[in-house]
Design a protein around this motif. Structure first.
Motif, PDB file in Angstrom:
ATOM      1  N   UNK A 170       0.838  -1.205   0.000  1.00 19.07           N
ATOM      2  CA  UNK A 170       0.000   0.000   0.000  1.00 19.07           C
ATOM      3  C   UNK A 170       0.870   1.251   0.000  1.00 19.07           C
ATOM      4  N   UNK A 171       1.827   1.307   0.893  1.00 17.46           N
ATOM      5  CA  UNK A 171       2.692   2.475   0.976  1.00 17.46           C
ATOM      6  C   UNK A 171       4.071   2.038   1.481  1.00 17.46           C
ATOM      7  N   UNK A 172       5.088   2.748   1.022  1.00 13.11           N
ATOM      8  CA  UNK A 172       6.451   2.368   1.388  1.00 13.11           C
ATOM      9  C   UNK A 172       6.792   2.811   2.815  1.00 13.11           C
ATOM     10  N   UNK A 173       6.074   3.810   3.337  1.00 12.25           N
ATOM     11  CA  UNK A 173       6.304   4.242   4.720  1.00 12.25           C
ATOM     12  C   UNK A 173       4.965   4.395   5.420  1.00 12.25           C
ATOM     13  N   UNK A 174       4.945   4.039   6.709  1.00 13.50           N
ATOM     14  CA  UNK A 174       3.686   4.138   7.447  1.00 13.50           C
ATOM     15  C   UNK A 174       3.517   5.546   8.033  1.00 13.50           C
ATOM     16  N   UNK A 195       9.997   2.560   7.491  1.00 10.92           N
ATOM     17  CA  UNK A 195      10.043   1.845   6.211  1.00 10.92           C
ATOM     18  C   UNK A 195       9.253   0.543   6.307  1.00 10.92           C
ATOM     19  N   UNK A 196       8.847   0.032   5.136  1.00 10.54           N
ATOM     20  CA  UNK A 196       8.078  -1.217   5.116  1.00 10.54           C
ATOM     21  C   UNK A 196       8.938  -2.430   5.489  1.00 10.54           C
ATOM     22  N   UNK A 197      10.271  -2.269   5.452  1.00 10.91           N
ATOM     23  CA  UNK A 197      11.115  -3.419   5.837  1.00 10.91           C
ATOM     24  C   UNK A 197      11.461  -3.384   7.328  1.00 10.91           C
ATOM     25  N   UNK A 255       2.827 -10.162  -1.457  1.00 12.10           N
ATOM     26  CA  UNK A 255       4.141  -9.865  -2.048  1.00 12.10           C
ATOM     27  C   UNK A 255       4.370  -8.365  -1.930  1.00 12.10           C
ATOM     28  N   UNK A 256       5.503  -7.992  -1.359  1.00 12.37           N
ATOM     29  CA  UNK A 256       5.786  -6.583  -1.106  1.00 12.37           C
ATOM     30  C   UNK A 256       6.563  -5.934  -2.258  1.00 12.37           C
ATOM     31  N   UNK A 257       7.519  -6.668  -2.828  1.00  5.46           N
ATOM     32  CA  UNK A 257       8.291  -6.067  -3.924  1.00  5.46           C
ATOM     33  C   UNK A 257       8.851  -7.168  -4.823  1.00  5.46           C
ATOM     34  N   UNK A 258       8.948  -6.854  -6.107  1.00  4.40           N
ATOM     35  CA  UNK A 258       9.563  -7.761  -7.087  1.00  4.40           C
ATOM     36  C   UNK A 258      10.800  -7.086  -7.661  1.00  4.40           C
ATOM     37  N   UNK A 259      11.914  -7.842  -7.687  1.00  6.68           N
ATOM     38  CA  UNK A 259      13.186  -7.316  -8.194  1.00  6.68           C
ATOM     39  C   UNK A 259      13.480  -8.018  -9.521  1.00  6.68           C
ATOM     40  N   UNK A 303      17.261  -3.577  -0.432  1.00  3.81           N
ATOM     41  CA  UNK A 303      16.004  -4.288  -0.177  1.00  3.81           C
ATOM     42  C   UNK A 303      14.810  -3.337  -0.197  1.00  3.81           C
ATOM     43  N   UNK A 304      14.981  -2.142   0.349  1.00  4.16           N
ATOM     44  CA  UNK A 304      13.845  -1.223   0.500  1.00  4.16           C
ATOM     45  C   UNK A 304      13.450  -0.589  -0.827  1.00  4.16           C
ATOM     46  N   UNK A 305      14.410  -0.039  -1.548  1.00  8.50           N
ATOM     47  CA  UNK A 305      14.084   0.716  -2.765  1.00  8.50           C
ATOM     48  C   UNK A 305      14.083  -0.150  -4.015  1.00  8.50           C
TER      49      UNK A 305
END
Length: 584
Positions: free
Chosen positions: A256-260, A265-267, A330-334, A367-369
């Motif tokens: 939903x968002x990268x920061x709460x 951060x989401x990680x 799933x939070x992120x795909x690289x 990992x975050x970006x």
């Protein structure tokens, strides 16, 4: 003699008288008379005398050396006779009285010495060149001792490094002088392999590519082929710097968002995530399934220390990270690899991770970006990637390659700082032991090798005839044992102490992994050993008894990876070639 003759005449007269009385002689015939033998010498037993004489002669034969001129020996000579010195003033085979092998000595006598031919040649040639040589009877030298001190007792076969370098420099100077004397050459001719200039520049030996040895003229077809070949080689050399396949690095955030609302951060790990107790239990039922990969999943890794995220490497060229603690999405795909991803590895804090793909690239991600910080490649396929676990060495990357090497990079500079090249097959695993001072590697050559970190010399080599390839190795939580997945359907335990010995009492079997690199792992408390197998099951063994505790049917096809949650004592994640990641 007169007495003897008189005595015999008297006897004859007496005999004649007796015969005439008895038998008067006949006038017609008279027969010859036989006389009895008489001996005046006394009787003597000469047997002992003959034996004594014969014995003395035999002893004389035994004591005297064999005559070198005789061709036949009528008795068995003793060792002393065979090796007795030759008597007499001269040797029978030499005109001047000196034996053939002793002509190099004034006295005609040389002490025998057993010397290897190479050693003899070395000393012989050293003496003829420098005037001194080693004495074979001791540790001293003979000859010109002043030169010996000047030359530091070198031999002709043992030229020091600085001397060799001096010779090489002299040769280079000579070749440079020869080149200066030549006429100027067109650069285009040097680049064209069909010309004499190219041959002279690229010749490999003193007699290769000289003017006389070159063919008279190349045909048009040969020239065309040579130019095409040179062009192709030039293109290959140009691409050598790139090495791996280049793909545009992309990433997609699915949360939903990268920061709460607090700006975290989401990680960031949840504050309330703590281990409830230290006792682990075997999972019983399926909790969640993640199905985002379109092909098989080759590896999974929990976020270090907290396990609120799980990273997965897919054969669909993508690396995905999933939420474990909250939503399960799933939070992120690289996306940065062009072929299947083979291995992944988190940094100690989880903010960065490495991925190794069959496109020959190793990528270092944020990992975050989702940004690629750097890319590394040697032009070979990396089978395993590992960061040094020490906090002060998080910039050092180790990768086991398909060309039998373990390559070490400094990620700050991007330079290769070390190469560990002793294996005879592709390197499969890298496991740090002994407070990260050493690491153990396994390979397709069916051996284990132990290295000191930073020193490319094997300090322990383990290879037995009964050993199989070990594509997965895991360290026990107490750091004293290594569990190695062996291709003969068993898990072997090795000590990480000085000797790195096989523990013959501990052996875990029952699963079928032959042909698959199924990963082996431990529970956080070290009570259980776990492994996937080729039939989709996950096996759990008791560490102390080595007995099978439980099996779970997890996947269709191969269950390739399994990991225990670092905090949740009874939660386990598995991945398989069916593209699913399951949480138990």
């Amino acid at each position: 003699m007169d007495l003897l003759r008189a005595y015999s005449d008297q006897n004859d007269d007496d005999l004649d008288d007796v015969a005439e009385v008895q038998n008067p002689p006949s006038p017609e015939s008279s027969s010859p008379r036989l006389l009895a033998a008489k001996s005046a010498a006394p009787k003597v037993d000469d047997t002992m005398l003959a034996l004594t004489v014969a014995g003395a002669a035999h002893r004389r034969d035994l004591s005297k050396p064999i005559d070198p001129t005789q061709h036949l020996v009528a008795f068995n000579p003793t060792y002393d006779q065979l090796w007795a010195p030759i008597q007499g003033p001269s040797h029978p085979y030499a005109k001047d009285g000196i034996a053939q092998g002793m002509r190099n000595h004034q006295l005609g006598f040389v002490e025998d010495a057993a010397i290897e031919p190479f050693v003899f040649d070395e000393q012989y040639n050293t003496f003829h060149k420098y005037g001194y040589a080693a004495d074979p009877s001791g540790s001293n030298f003979v000859g010109d001792l002043d030169t010996l001190k000047q030359k530091d007792a070198i031999s002709v076969y043992n030229i020091p490094q600085h001397e060799q370098k001096k010779r090489k420099l002299e040769k280079k100077k000579e070749s440079a002088e020869n080149d200066d004397g030549e006429i100027e050459i067109d650069p285009a001719e040097v680049d064209n392999p069909s010309t004499d200039a190219w041959l002279r520049k690229n010749r490999k030996s003193p007699w290769a590519g000289t003017k006389e040895g070159v063919q008279a003229e190349l045909t048009e077809e040969q020239k065309k082929y040579a130019e095409e070949y040179a062009k192709k080689k030039g293109e290959e050399r140009g691409n050598a710097g790139e090495k791996g396949e280049i793909v545009a690095d992309k990433t997609a955030f699915h949360g939903k968002e990268e920061r709460d609302y607090q700006g975290r951060s989401w990680i960031a790990p949840p504050k309330d995530a703590k281990a409830s107790n230290d006792h682990c239990y075997i999972p019983k039922r399926l909790v969640h399934t993640w199905s985002g990969h379109t092909k098989g999943v080759s590896a999974i890794r929990f976020f270090p220390k907290h396990g609120h995220l799980i990273l997965s490497a897919g054969m669909d060229t993508k690396v995905k990270i999933w939420d474990v603690f909250n939503t399960g999405r799933c939070m992120r795909t690289y996306m940065g690899h062009s072929k299947a991803v083979r291995d992944i590895c988190f940094s100690n804090d989880g903010t960065k991770f490495l991925s190794a793909g069959y496109d020959k690239n190793i990528k270092y991600w944020d990992t975050e970006t989702g940004q690629v910080i750097s890319t590394f490649s040697t032009g070979k396929v990396p089978y395993v990637v590992k960061l040094n676990p020490d906090e002060d060495k998080q910039n050092i990357l180790l990768a086991g390659m398909s060309d039998k090497k373990i390559v070490q990079w400094d990620m700050n500079t991007g330079q290769i700082t070390q190469e560990y090249d002793q294996h005879l097959g592709a390197v499969n695993t890298i496991t740090f032991v002994d407070n990260n001072r050493r690491f153990v590697t396994s390979s397709d050559d069916k051996s284990l090798r132990v290295w000191e970190f930073g020193i490319p010399v094997v300090i322990k080599y383990i290879s037995e005839p009964h050993m199989h390839s070990m594509p997965s190795i895991s360290l026990h939580p107490n750091s004293n044992w290594l569990a190695a997945q062996s291709m003969d359907n068993q898990i072997l335990i090795y000590s990480t102490r000085e000797k790195f010995q096989l523990n013959k009492k501990k052996r875990f079997a029952g699963h079928v992994v032959a042909g698959y690199a199924c990963q082996v792992n431990f529970s956080p408390d070290g009570r259980f050993v776990m492994s996937g197998d080729g039939e989709g099951r996950c096996w759990f063994w008791d560490w102390k008894t080595c007995k099978v505790f439980r099996t779970l049917k997890c996947h269709e096809g191969v269950c390739i990876g399994c990991q225990w949650h670092p905090l949740e004592q009874s939660k386990v994640a598995t991945c398989g070639w069916d593209g699913l990641i399951k949480y138990w």
